[in-house]
Design a protein around this motif. Structure first.
Motif, PDB file in Angstrom:
ATOM      1  N   ILE A 185       3.325 -56.810  56.721  1.00  0.00           N
ATOM      2  CA  ILE A 185       3.424 -56.198  58.048  1.00  0.00           C
ATOM      3  C   ILE A 185       3.693 -54.715  57.851  1.00  0.00           C
ATOM      4  O   ILE A 185       4.687 -54.332  57.218  1.00  0.00           O
ATOM      5  N   LEU A 186       2.791 -53.885  58.373  1.00  0.00           N
ATOM      6  CA  LEU A 186       2.914 -52.437  58.207  1.00  0.00           C
ATOM      7  C   LEU A 186       3.096 -51.761  59.558  1.00  0.00           C
ATOM      8  O   LEU A 186       2.410 -52.083  60.528  1.00  0.00           O
ATOM      9  N   HIS A 187       4.026 -50.823  59.598  1.00  0.00           N
ATOM     10  CA  HIS A 187       4.206 -49.961  60.771  1.00  0.00           C
ATOM     11  C   HIS A 187       3.512 -48.640  60.430  1.00  0.00           C
ATOM     12  O   HIS A 187       4.103 -47.780  59.759  1.00  0.00           O
ATOM     13  N   PRO A 188       2.264 -48.470  60.840  1.00  0.00           N
ATOM     14  CA  PRO A 188       1.485 -47.293  60.409  1.00  0.00           C
ATOM     15  C   PRO A 188       1.937 -46.017  61.106  1.00  0.00           C
ATOM     16  O   PRO A 188       2.230 -46.012  62.298  1.00  0.00           O
ATOM     17  N   TRP A 189       1.980 -44.934  60.323  1.00  0.00           N
ATOM     18  CA  TRP A 189       2.421 -43.645  60.851  1.00  0.00           C
ATOM     19  C   TRP A 189       1.280 -42.651  60.995  1.00  0.00           C
ATOM     20  O   TRP A 189       1.177 -41.957  61.987  1.00  0.00           O
ATOM     21  N   TRP A 190       0.443 -42.554  59.969  1.00  0.00           N
ATOM     22  CA  TRP A 190      -0.686 -41.630  60.059  1.00  0.00           C
ATOM     23  C   TRP A 190      -1.769 -42.011  59.062  1.00  0.00           C
ATOM     24  O   TRP A 190      -1.538 -42.769  58.118  1.00  0.00           O
ATOM     25  N   LEU A 191      -2.953 -41.468  59.290  1.00  0.00           N
ATOM     26  CA  LEU A 191      -4.107 -41.673  58.419  1.00  0.00           C
ATOM     27  C   LEU A 191      -4.384 -40.387  57.654  1.00  0.00           C
ATOM     28  O   LEU A 191      -4.210 -39.293  58.183  1.00  0.00           O
ATOM     29  N   ILE A 203       5.463 -47.814  56.887  1.00  0.00           N
ATOM     30  CA  ILE A 203       6.582 -48.522  56.274  1.00  0.00           C
ATOM     31  C   ILE A 203       6.417 -50.015  56.514  1.00  0.00           C
ATOM     32  O   ILE A 203       5.931 -50.438  57.569  1.00  0.00           O
ATOM     33  N   GLN A 204       6.803 -50.815  55.520  1.00  0.00           N
ATOM     34  CA  GLN A 204       6.707 -52.263  55.633  1.00  0.00           C
ATOM     35  C   GLN A 204       8.024 -52.837  56.140  1.00  0.00           C
ATOM     36  O   GLN A 204       9.090 -52.237  55.972  1.00  0.00           O
ATOM     37  N   ASN A 205       7.934 -54.018  56.724  1.00  0.00           N
ATOM     38  CA  ASN A 205       9.146 -54.723  57.120  1.00  0.00           C
ATOM     39  C   ASN A 205      10.015 -54.992  55.896  1.00  0.00           C
ATOM     40  O   ASN A 205       9.525 -55.416  54.847  1.00  0.00           O
ATOM     41  N   ALA A 227       6.818 -57.131  67.721  1.00  0.00           N
ATOM     42  CA  ALA A 227       7.992 -56.664  66.984  1.00  0.00           C
ATOM     43  C   ALA A 227       8.260 -55.217  67.364  1.00  0.00           C
ATOM     44  O   ALA A 227       7.370 -54.518  67.855  1.00  0.00           O
ATOM     45  N   THR A 228       9.485 -54.773  67.144  1.00  0.00           N
ATOM     46  CA  THR A 228       9.847 -53.387  67.439  1.00  0.00           C
ATOM     47  C   THR A 228       9.217 -52.461  66.407  1.00  0.00           C
ATOM     48  O   THR A 228       9.392 -52.649  65.199  1.00  0.00           O
ATOM     49  N   TYR A 229       8.488 -51.485  66.880  1.00  0.00           N
ATOM     50  CA  TYR A 229       7.811 -50.538  65.994  1.00  0.00           C
ATOM     51  C   TYR A 229       8.827 -49.605  65.344  1.00  0.00           C
ATOM     52  O   TYR A 229       9.750 -49.111  65.996  1.00  0.00           O
ATOM     53  N   ILE A 230       8.654 -49.367  64.038  1.00  0.00           N
ATOM     54  CA  ILE A 230       9.533 -48.459  63.302  1.00  0.00           C
ATOM     55  C   ILE A 230       8.822 -47.117  63.162  1.00  0.00           C
ATOM     56  O   ILE A 230       7.849 -47.003  62.407  1.00  0.00           O
ATOM     57  N   PRO A 231       9.256 -46.080  63.866  1.00  0.00           N
ATOM     58  CA  PRO A 231       8.569 -44.782  63.805  1.00  0.00           C
ATOM     59  C   PRO A 231       8.891 -44.032  62.523  1.00  0.00           C
ATOM     60  O   PRO A 231       9.821 -44.386  61.790  1.00  0.00           O
ATOM     61  N   ALA A 232       8.131 -42.978  62.270  1.00  0.00           N
ATOM     62  CA  ALA A 232       8.352 -42.159  61.071  1.00  0.00           C
ATOM     63  C   ALA A 232       9.665 -41.402  61.173  1.00  0.00           C
ATOM     64  O   ALA A 232      10.104 -41.042  62.252  1.00  0.00           O
TER      65      ALA A 232
END
Length: 232
Positions: A185-191, A203-205, A227-232
């Motif tokens: 599970i990845l919370h993507p921040w940027w490409l 960031i991963q869970n 799930a709650t998104y984890i921001p950068a």
């Protein structure tokens, strides 16, 4: 010389007025037309000064913006173009303009992996044809590396949407050292694009440090369970 939005609106409005020979244009008439245009497009209700219009006419007459407009004054009060076919919108592009337009075309080509590019493809092609014709077969000034067979480009759009909507994603990923793919599970921040390859950073869970995943090593991607998104 850069031109702000308000100035461009003024120049285009004055240009339209001077091309309209069915009316005689005094400074006051030009002030009224420009004030109406600024109110319509920018919501400005303060009007425009006589001094500003006079300065605009002077700039349009000069070569500061490349216009060199043939503006003349009749009977010491009516403004018009000496050449009835002239318009600032029809002046030829200079070399710097052509270079910047070509760079823009080449930059837009890099987004073929995004779904919305298909709607822009025809527009970009027409822009490229126009630049090519205007430049009399001038070559490109930017050379991007291209790999049409690059894997993983189909994940650009869903990852882009996940980032802008702040949603985690479930990815099946085969790392360079692993023998088998694993789900994460990845919370993507940027490409990020680097050396003609695309990467997603996030960031991963259960982890505290960021991860960089290559899109060409992703085997599957789907929306993660709520799930709650984890921001950068």
């Amino acid at each position: 010389m850069p031109v702000n939005r308000n100035a461009l609106i003024r120049y285009k409005t004055i240009d339209a007025c001077l091309r309209n020979r069915r009316r005689k244009w005094t400074l006051e008439a030009l002030m009224e037309a420009v004030s109406e245009a600024l109110y319509e497009y920018e919501g400005m209700d303060k009007g425009i000064s006589r001094r500003t219009i006079q300065a605009d006419l002077q700039i349009m007459r000069s070569d500061k913006l490349g216009y060199n407009a043939p503006i003349m004054v009749l009977e010491k009060k009516y403004y018009t173009y000496e050449n009835p076919h002239y318009s600032i919108t029809q002046i030829p592009l200079n070399e710097l303009d052509l270079q910047r337009m070509q760079e823009a075309v080449e930059l837009l080509r890099q987004f073929k992996g995004f779904a919305h590019f298909h709607q822009l493809g025809e527009v970009v092609q027409k822009l490229e044809d126009h630049v090519y014709a205007a430049a009399h077969q001038t070559g490109s000034v930017i050379d991007f590396e291209k790999n049409e067979q690059l894997k993983g480009l189909e994940y650009l759009e869903p990852l882009y949407q996940a980032i802008t909507q702040q949603k985690p994603v479930k990815i099946r990923y085969l790392s360079f050292r692993a023998r088998h793919a694993r789900d994460l599970i990845l919370h993507p921040w940027w490409l990020k694009e680097f050396k003609n390859r695309w990467f997603v950073i996030g960031i991963q869970n259960g982890h505290r440090h960021e991860f960089t995943l290559a899109l060409d090593r992703i085997q599957a991607l789907e929306e993660a369970p709520p799930a709650t998104y984890i921001p950068a």
